[in-house]
Design an enzyme around this catalytic site. Structure first.
Site, short mmCIF file in Angstrom:
data_model
loop_
_atom_site.label_atom_id
_atom_site.label_comp_id
_atom_site.label_asym_id
_atom_site.label_seq_id
_atom_site.Cartn_x
_atom_site.Cartn_y
_atom_site.Cartn_z
N THR A 180 -4.84 -8.92 0.42
CA THR A 180 -4.26 -8.78 -0.93
C THR A 180 -4.79 -9.89 -1.83
O THR A 180 -4.93 -11.03 -1.40
CB THR A 180 -2.72 -8.74 -0.91
OG1 THR A 180 -2.23 -8.71 -2.25
CG2 THR A 180 -2.09 -9.90 -0.16
N SER A 181 -5.05 -9.52 -3.09
CA SER A 181 -5.64 -10.50 -4.02
C SER A 181 -4.59 -11.50 -4.50
O SER A 181 -4.94 -12.54 -5.05
CB SER A 181 -6.24 -9.77 -5.22
OG SER A 181 -5.26 -8.95 -5.83
N HIS A 209 5.91 -0.87 -2.77
CA HIS A 209 5.33 -0.20 -3.94
C HIS A 209 5.41 1.33 -3.80
O HIS A 209 4.72 2.04 -4.52
CB HIS A 209 3.87 -0.63 -4.14
CG HIS A 209 3.73 -2.02 -4.67
ND1 HIS A 209 2.52 -2.67 -4.81
CD2 HIS A 209 4.66 -2.91 -5.11
CE1 HIS A 209 2.71 -3.90 -5.30
NE2 HIS A 209 4.00 -4.07 -5.48
N CYS A 237 13.10 12.08 -8.04
CA CYS A 237 13.55 12.85 -9.21
C CYS A 237 14.17 11.90 -10.23
O CYS A 237 15.11 11.17 -9.91
CB CYS A 237 14.56 13.91 -8.78
SG CYS A 237 15.23 14.80 -10.19
N ASN A 282 0.83 -1.20 0.00
CA ASN A 282 0.00 0.00 0.00
C ASN A 282 0.86 1.25 0.00
O ASN A 282 1.87 1.32 0.68
CB ASN A 282 -0.91 0.01 1.23
CG ASN A 282 -1.86 -1.19 1.22
OD1 ASN A 282 -2.07 -1.78 0.16
ND2 ASN A 282 -2.41 -1.53 2.36
N ALA A 335 -10.73 -7.71 7.71
CA ALA A 335 -9.48 -7.72 8.50
C ALA A 335 -9.62 -6.92 9.79
O ALA A 335 -8.96 -7.24 10.78
CB ALA A 335 -8.34 -7.15 7.65
N ASP A 392 -0.51 4.03 0.95
CA ASP A 392 -1.03 4.88 2.02
C ASP A 392 -0.12 4.79 3.24
O ASP A 392 0.84 4.01 3.27
CB ASP A 392 -2.50 4.52 2.34
CG ASP A 392 -2.66 3.14 2.97
OD1 ASP A 392 -1.88 2.80 3.89
OD2 ASP A 392 -3.58 2.39 2.57
#
Ligand code: OAD
Length: 239
Positions: free
Chosen positions: A177-178, A109, A117, A92, A220, A94
Protein backbone atom coordinates in the site's frame (compact mmCIF):
# COMPACT_ATOMS: atom_id res chain seq x y z
CA UNK A 1 12.87 -14.01 17.00
CA UNK A 2 10.21 -12.88 19.46
CA UNK A 3 7.01 -14.94 19.44
CA UNK A 4 4.08 -12.70 18.52
CA UNK A 5 0.55 -13.26 19.76
CA UNK A 6 -1.59 -10.75 17.86
CA UNK A 7 -0.68 -9.95 14.30
CA UNK A 8 -2.34 -7.51 11.91
CA UNK A 9 -1.62 -7.56 8.19
CA UNK A 10 -2.79 -4.43 6.35
CA UNK A 11 -2.94 -4.97 2.60
CA UNK A 12 -3.32 -2.68 -0.39
CA UNK A 13 -3.49 -3.01 -4.14
CA UNK A 14 0.20 -4.00 -4.38
CA UNK A 15 -0.50 -7.45 -2.90
CA UNK A 16 -2.81 -8.17 -5.83
CA UNK A 17 -0.49 -6.76 -8.52
CA UNK A 18 1.10 -10.15 -9.16
CA UNK A 19 -2.40 -11.56 -9.71
CA UNK A 20 -2.68 -9.17 -12.67
CA UNK A 21 -4.86 -6.51 -11.04
CA UNK A 22 -3.82 -2.88 -11.55
CA UNK A 23 -2.84 -0.82 -8.55
CA UNK A 24 -4.40 2.62 -8.24
CA UNK A 25 -1.55 5.05 -8.49
CA UNK A 26 0.93 3.28 -10.78
CA UNK A 27 1.43 4.25 -14.39
CA UNK A 28 -1.60 2.87 -16.26
CA UNK A 29 -3.15 2.27 -12.83
CA UNK A 30 -6.85 2.54 -12.24
CA UNK A 31 -6.82 6.20 -11.37
CA UNK A 32 -4.62 6.98 -14.36
CA UNK A 33 -7.39 6.13 -16.74
CA UNK A 34 -10.23 7.58 -14.69
CA UNK A 35 -10.61 10.66 -12.56
CA UNK A 36 -11.16 9.83 -8.90
CA UNK A 37 -13.80 12.57 -8.85
CA UNK A 38 -15.77 10.73 -11.56
CA UNK A 39 -15.81 7.19 -10.19
CA UNK A 40 -14.82 7.13 -6.54
CA UNK A 41 -16.73 9.84 -4.72
CA UNK A 42 -20.24 9.74 -3.36
CA UNK A 43 -20.96 13.00 -5.21
CA UNK A 44 -19.98 11.37 -8.52
CA UNK A 45 -22.32 8.48 -7.80
CA UNK A 46 -25.23 10.79 -7.08
CA UNK A 47 -24.43 12.93 -10.16
CA UNK A 48 -24.01 10.12 -12.66
CA UNK A 49 -24.76 6.67 -11.22
CA UNK A 50 -24.83 4.96 -14.63
CA UNK A 51 -21.22 5.98 -15.34
CA UNK A 52 -20.07 4.75 -11.92
CA UNK A 53 -21.97 1.47 -12.31
CA UNK A 54 -20.32 0.86 -15.70
CA UNK A 55 -16.88 1.42 -14.19
CA UNK A 56 -17.44 -1.06 -11.33
CA UNK A 57 -19.26 -3.62 -13.48
CA UNK A 58 -16.22 -3.73 -15.79
CA UNK A 59 -13.83 -3.86 -12.85
CA UNK A 60 -15.88 -6.65 -11.27
CA UNK A 61 -15.49 -8.87 -14.35
CA UNK A 62 -11.72 -8.44 -14.24
CA UNK A 63 -11.49 -8.95 -10.48
CA UNK A 64 -13.67 -12.04 -10.34
CA UNK A 65 -11.36 -13.79 -12.82
CA UNK A 66 -8.18 -13.07 -10.85
CA UNK A 67 -6.45 -15.75 -8.84
CA UNK A 68 -4.55 -15.34 -5.58
CA UNK A 69 -0.78 -15.23 -5.76
CA UNK A 70 2.02 -16.44 -3.51
CA UNK A 71 1.61 -13.50 -1.11
CA UNK A 72 -2.06 -14.29 -0.40
CA UNK A 73 -1.21 -17.97 -0.01
CA UNK A 74 1.61 -17.15 2.39
CA UNK A 75 -0.94 -15.52 4.70
CA UNK A 76 -2.96 -18.75 4.72
CA UNK A 77 0.16 -20.68 5.68
CA UNK A 78 0.97 -18.09 8.35
CA UNK A 79 -2.53 -18.39 9.83
CA UNK A 80 -2.33 -22.18 9.84
CA UNK A 81 1.19 -22.67 11.13
CA UNK A 82 1.95 -19.73 13.40
CA UNK A 83 0.23 -19.81 16.83
CA UNK A 84 -1.05 -16.24 16.89
CA UNK A 85 -4.31 -14.50 16.14
CA UNK A 86 -3.64 -13.17 12.66
CA UNK A 87 -6.11 -10.70 11.14
CA UNK A 88 -6.08 -9.25 7.64
CA UNK A 89 -7.30 -5.69 7.21
CA UNK A 90 -7.57 -5.06 3.51
CA UNK A 91 -8.17 -1.92 1.49
CA UNK A 92 -8.76 -4.14 -1.52
CA UNK A 93 -12.21 -4.73 -2.87
CA UNK A 94 -11.04 -7.92 -4.59
CA UNK A 95 -11.63 -11.32 -3.00
CA UNK A 96 -8.16 -12.77 -3.33
CA UNK A 97 -7.60 -13.14 0.40
CA UNK A 98 -10.74 -15.26 0.66
CA UNK A 99 -9.90 -17.20 -2.51
CA UNK A 100 -6.50 -18.02 -1.00
CA UNK A 101 -8.18 -19.34 2.15
CA UNK A 102 -7.28 -16.44 4.46
CA UNK A 103 -9.53 -16.08 7.51
CA UNK A 104 -10.31 -13.04 9.73
CA UNK A 105 -10.41 -10.72 6.71
CA UNK A 106 -11.84 -7.22 7.18
CA UNK A 107 -12.70 -5.25 4.03
CA UNK A 108 -12.53 -1.65 5.19
CA UNK A 109 -13.11 -0.28 1.66
CA UNK A 110 -15.91 -2.72 0.82
CA UNK A 111 -15.96 -5.59 -1.63
CA UNK A 112 -16.75 -5.80 -5.31
CA UNK A 113 -19.21 -8.71 -5.08
CA UNK A 114 -21.67 -6.80 -2.90
CA UNK A 115 -24.08 -3.89 -3.26
CA UNK A 116 -25.73 -1.73 -0.65
CA UNK A 117 -29.20 -0.23 -0.92
CA UNK A 118 -29.21 3.51 -0.26
CA UNK A 119 -32.91 3.27 0.61
CA UNK A 120 -32.94 0.55 3.29
CA UNK A 121 -29.21 0.22 4.05
CA UNK A 122 -29.12 -3.54 3.42
CA UNK A 123 -25.91 -5.04 2.02
CA UNK A 124 -26.55 -7.84 -0.48
CA UNK A 125 -24.48 -10.17 -2.65
CA UNK A 126 -24.01 -8.84 -6.19
CA UNK A 127 -21.65 -10.95 -8.25
CA UNK A 128 -23.35 -9.83 -11.50
CA UNK A 129 -23.85 -6.33 -12.94
CA UNK A 130 -25.87 -3.74 -11.07
CA UNK A 131 -27.31 -0.63 -12.67
CA UNK A 132 -29.80 2.18 -12.22
CA UNK A 133 -32.70 -0.26 -12.74
CA UNK A 134 -31.61 -2.86 -10.19
CA UNK A 135 -34.27 -3.70 -7.61
CA UNK A 136 -33.25 -4.04 -3.97
CA UNK A 137 -33.98 -7.66 -2.96
CA UNK A 138 -34.66 -6.45 0.58
CA UNK A 139 -36.97 -3.41 0.25
CA UNK A 140 -37.99 -3.67 -3.41
CA UNK A 141 -37.04 -0.07 -4.28
CA UNK A 142 -35.65 0.40 -7.80
CA UNK A 143 -32.43 2.25 -8.67
CA UNK A 144 -30.97 2.78 -5.21
CA UNK A 145 -28.32 0.05 -5.26
CA UNK A 146 -24.75 1.25 -4.95
CA UNK A 147 -21.63 -0.94 -5.29
CA UNK A 148 -20.45 -1.78 -1.76
CA UNK A 149 -17.27 0.23 -2.32
CA UNK A 150 -16.39 2.92 0.17
CA UNK A 151 -16.17 6.14 -1.82
CA UNK A 152 -14.26 9.21 -0.76
CA UNK A 153 -16.67 11.04 1.53
CA UNK A 154 -18.02 7.85 3.14
CA UNK A 155 -17.14 6.08 6.38
CA UNK A 156 -14.90 3.03 6.38
CA UNK A 157 -16.36 -0.36 7.29
CA UNK A 158 -15.59 -2.55 10.35
CA UNK A 159 -13.73 0.27 12.08
CA UNK A 160 -14.65 -0.70 15.65
CA UNK A 161 -13.10 -4.12 15.14
CA UNK A 162 -10.12 -2.64 13.28
CA UNK A 163 -9.43 -0.20 16.07
CA UNK A 164 -9.46 -3.02 18.63
CA UNK A 165 -7.09 -5.12 16.48
CA UNK A 166 -4.65 -2.24 16.02
CA UNK A 167 -4.57 -1.43 19.73
CA UNK A 168 -3.70 -4.95 20.78
CA UNK A 169 -1.45 -6.17 17.98
CA UNK A 170 2.21 -6.81 18.75
CA UNK A 171 3.21 -7.18 15.10
CA UNK A 172 1.91 -4.99 12.28
CA UNK A 173 2.70 -5.79 8.66
CA UNK A 174 1.79 -3.44 5.82
CA UNK A 175 1.86 -5.05 2.39
CA UNK A 176 1.58 -3.29 -0.97
CA UNK A 177 0.00 0.00 0.00
CA UNK A 178 1.24 3.46 -0.89
CA UNK A 179 0.05 4.81 2.47
CA UNK A 180 -1.52 7.94 1.05
CA UNK A 181 -5.19 7.22 1.76
CA UNK A 182 -6.38 7.91 5.29
CA UNK A 183 -7.37 6.58 7.72
CA UNK A 184 -5.64 3.32 6.65
CA UNK A 185 -2.38 5.23 6.20
CA UNK A 186 -2.42 6.02 9.92
CA UNK A 187 -2.97 2.44 11.13
CA UNK A 188 0.78 1.94 11.47
CA UNK A 189 0.96 4.89 13.87
CA UNK A 190 -1.77 3.43 16.08
CA UNK A 191 -0.13 -0.01 16.13
CA UNK A 192 3.30 1.45 16.83
CA UNK A 193 1.97 3.73 19.56
CA UNK A 194 0.54 0.65 21.28
CA UNK A 195 3.88 -1.14 21.08
CA UNK A 196 3.76 -3.24 17.92
CA UNK A 197 6.80 -4.04 15.81
CA UNK A 198 6.12 -2.65 12.32
CA UNK A 199 7.19 -3.96 8.92
CA UNK A 200 6.52 -2.54 5.47
CA UNK A 201 6.59 -4.71 2.36
CA UNK A 202 6.68 -2.67 -0.82
CA UNK A 203 8.53 -2.29 -4.10
CA UNK A 204 9.75 1.14 -3.08
CA UNK A 205 9.91 3.46 -0.05
CA UNK A 206 6.55 5.11 0.66
CA UNK A 207 5.65 8.45 2.15
CA UNK A 208 4.74 6.54 5.31
CA UNK A 209 8.27 5.16 5.56
CA UNK A 210 9.11 6.87 8.82
CA UNK A 211 6.73 4.83 10.98
CA UNK A 212 8.08 1.42 10.03
CA UNK A 213 10.84 -0.33 11.98
CA UNK A 214 11.67 -2.59 9.04
CA UNK A 215 11.38 -2.21 5.28
CA UNK A 216 11.33 -5.26 3.07
CA UNK A 217 11.64 -4.21 -0.56
CA UNK A 218 10.59 -6.32 -3.52
CA UNK A 219 7.50 -8.03 -4.90
CA UNK A 220 5.21 -9.25 -2.12
CA UNK A 221 4.81 -12.61 -3.90
CA UNK A 222 8.47 -13.24 -3.06
CA UNK A 223 9.12 -11.25 0.10
CA UNK A 224 6.04 -12.23 2.11
CA UNK A 225 6.41 -16.03 1.66
CA UNK A 226 10.10 -15.70 2.65
CA UNK A 227 9.15 -13.71 5.75
CA UNK A 228 6.46 -16.22 6.75
CA UNK A 229 8.84 -19.15 6.24
CA UNK A 230 11.39 -17.43 8.45
CA UNK A 231 8.82 -16.73 11.18
CA UNK A 232 7.70 -20.36 11.22
CA UNK A 233 11.29 -21.64 11.05
CA UNK A 234 12.40 -19.46 13.96
CA UNK A 235 9.45 -20.65 16.00
CA UNK A 236 10.40 -24.29 15.45
CA UNK A 237 14.12 -23.77 16.01
CA UNK A 238 13.63 -21.39 18.98
CA UNK A 239 16.10 -18.81 17.50
P1 OAD B 1 -1.83 2.30 -4.47
O1 OAD B 1 -1.98 2.09 -5.94
O2 OAD B 1 -1.91 3.68 -3.96
O3 OAD B 1 -0.43 1.70 -3.98
C1 OAD B 1 -0.01 0.41 -4.32
C2 OAD B 1 1.34 0.18 -3.67
O4 OAD B 1 1.73 -1.15 -3.93
C3 OAD B 1 2.45 1.09 -4.18
O5 OAD B 1 3.14 1.66 -3.07
C4 OAD B 1 3.37 0.14 -4.96
O6 OAD B 1 4.75 0.51 -4.86
C5 OAD B 1 3.10 -1.17 -4.26
N1 OAD B 1 3.31 -2.37 -5.09
C6 OAD B 1 3.06 -2.55 -6.40
N2 OAD B 1 3.34 -3.80 -6.80
C7 OAD B 1 3.76 -4.46 -5.69
C8 OAD B 1 4.20 -5.79 -5.42
N3 OAD B 1 4.24 -6.73 -6.37
N4 OAD B 1 4.59 -6.10 -4.15
C9 OAD B 1 4.56 -5.15 -3.17
N5 OAD B 1 4.15 -3.88 -3.36
C10 OAD B 1 3.76 -3.54 -4.59
O7 OAD B 1 -2.91 1.34 -3.75
P2 OAD B 1 -3.45 1.39 -2.26
O8 OAD B 1 -2.40 1.84 -1.32
O9 OAD B 1 -4.11 0.09 -2.01
O10 OAD B 1 -9.69 2.94 -2.28
O11 OAD B 1 -4.57 2.51 -2.37
C11 OAD B 1 -5.38 2.80 -1.25
C12 OAD B 1 -6.79 3.12 -1.69
O12 OAD B 1 -6.75 4.13 -2.68
C13 OAD B 1 -7.50 1.99 -2.38
O13 OAD B 1 -8.08 1.04 -1.48
C14 OAD B 1 -8.58 2.69 -3.15
C15 OAD B 1 -7.89 3.99 -3.54
O14 OAD B 1 -8.66 5.11 -3.34
C16 OAD B 1 -10.93 2.58 -2.70
O15 OAD B 1 -11.17 2.09 -3.78
C17 OAD B 1 -12.03 2.81 -1.71
Amino acid sequence: MKIFKNIVILTGAGISAESGLSTFRSENGLWNNHRVEDVATIEAFKRNPAYVHDFYNDLKKEILQAKPNAAHLAITQFQKEYPAEIAVITQNVDLLHEKAGNSNVYHIHGQIDQAVCLNCGQTVGASGDIDTETVCPNCGVIGMMKPNIVFFGENLLCMDKVDELLRRCDLFLSVGTSGVVFPAAAFVQTAKYHGAATYEFNMEPTSNNFYFDHHIMGPAGTTLPAFVEEMIRSLKSGD
